[in-house]
Design a protein around this motif. Structure first.
Motif, PDB file in Angstrom:
ATOM      1  N   ARG A   1       0.805  -1.209  -0.017  1.00  0.00           N
ATOM      2  CA  ARG A   1       0.066   0.040  -0.043  1.00  0.00           C
ATOM      3  C   ARG A   1       0.956   1.232   0.084  1.00  0.00           C
ATOM      4  O   ARG A   1       0.656   2.230  -0.778  1.00  0.00           O
TER       5      ARG A   1
ATOM      6  N   LEU B   1       0.731   4.088  -2.823  1.00  0.00           N
ATOM      7  CA  LEU B   1       0.342   5.468  -2.542  1.00  0.00           C
ATOM      8  C   LEU B   1       1.455   6.595  -3.039  1.00  0.00           C
ATOM      9  O   LEU B   1       1.054   7.540  -3.314  1.00  0.00           O
TER      10      LEU B   1
ATOM     11  N   HIS C   1      -4.672  12.005  -1.895  1.00  0.00           N
ATOM     12  CA  HIS C   1      -3.964  10.784  -1.270  1.00  0.00           C
ATOM     13  C   HIS C   1      -4.964   9.894  -0.383  1.00  0.00           C
ATOM     14  O   HIS C   1      -5.022   8.665  -0.323  1.00  0.00           O
TER      15      HIS C   1
ATOM     16  N   ALA D   1      -6.137   6.085  -0.614  1.00  0.00           N
ATOM     17  CA  ALA D   1      -5.869   5.258   0.210  1.00  0.00           C
ATOM     18  C   ALA D   1      -7.043   4.479   0.558  1.00  0.00           C
ATOM     19  O   ALA D   1      -7.063   3.183   0.806  1.00  0.00           O
TER      20      ALA D   1
END
Length: 141
Positions: free
Chosen positions: A28, A32, A60, A64
């Motif tokens: 992750r 990102l 962001h 996310a």
């Protein structure tokens, strides 16, 4: 992908491949970090269960949240890409994304585009695939 090695000669293609690698690795933070501050994700493009308004996941925090909702719960995601095309600040990948979740496998055939800023960070990731077509491929693993 078929054809010549297309992994490094274009910034949008490089960003797309890095995005796919981060998803495969379930990383992750790495995924990102590929996005520009004003980047967004439309996956799939248009209204869906992931994005009822069909306006995409912008910034962001929203990107996310998309990861947490759509990518994190999967057992694995595999990119079976047949080709890519790059021009300007964009690249398009053609092929299938195979998702495994809870003993079921689903194939989403489509076109997956990445647009980058001058620094090579992803401004937009847009996935053109059809939910009904993908769900028709659902089968036990």
């Amino acid at each position: 992908m078929t054809g010549p090695d297309r992994t490094t000669e274009h910034p949008a293609r490089r960003a797309g491949l890095a995005s796919q690698a981060a998803v495969r690795a379930k990383d992750r933070a790495a995924w990102l970090a590929l996005f520009a501050d004003d980047g967004w994700v439309e996956d799939p493009v248009g209204p869906s269960g992931f994005d009822p308004a069909g306006t995409g996941h912008h910034g962001h925090a929203a990107i996310a949240a998309f990861w947490d909702m759509a990518i994190a719960p999967t057992d694995s995601i595999e990119f079976l890409l047949t080709d890519s095309f790059a021009g300007g600040h964009e690249a398009a990948f053609v092929g299938t994304i195979r998702t495994r979740l809870g003993g079921t496998q689903i194939d989403a055939e489509g076109v997956f585009t990445y647009c980058v800023d001058p620094d090579g960070r992803i401004r937009s990731l847009r996935a053109f695939w059809e939910i009904d077509r993908a769900m028709a491929t659902a089968r036990p693993i």
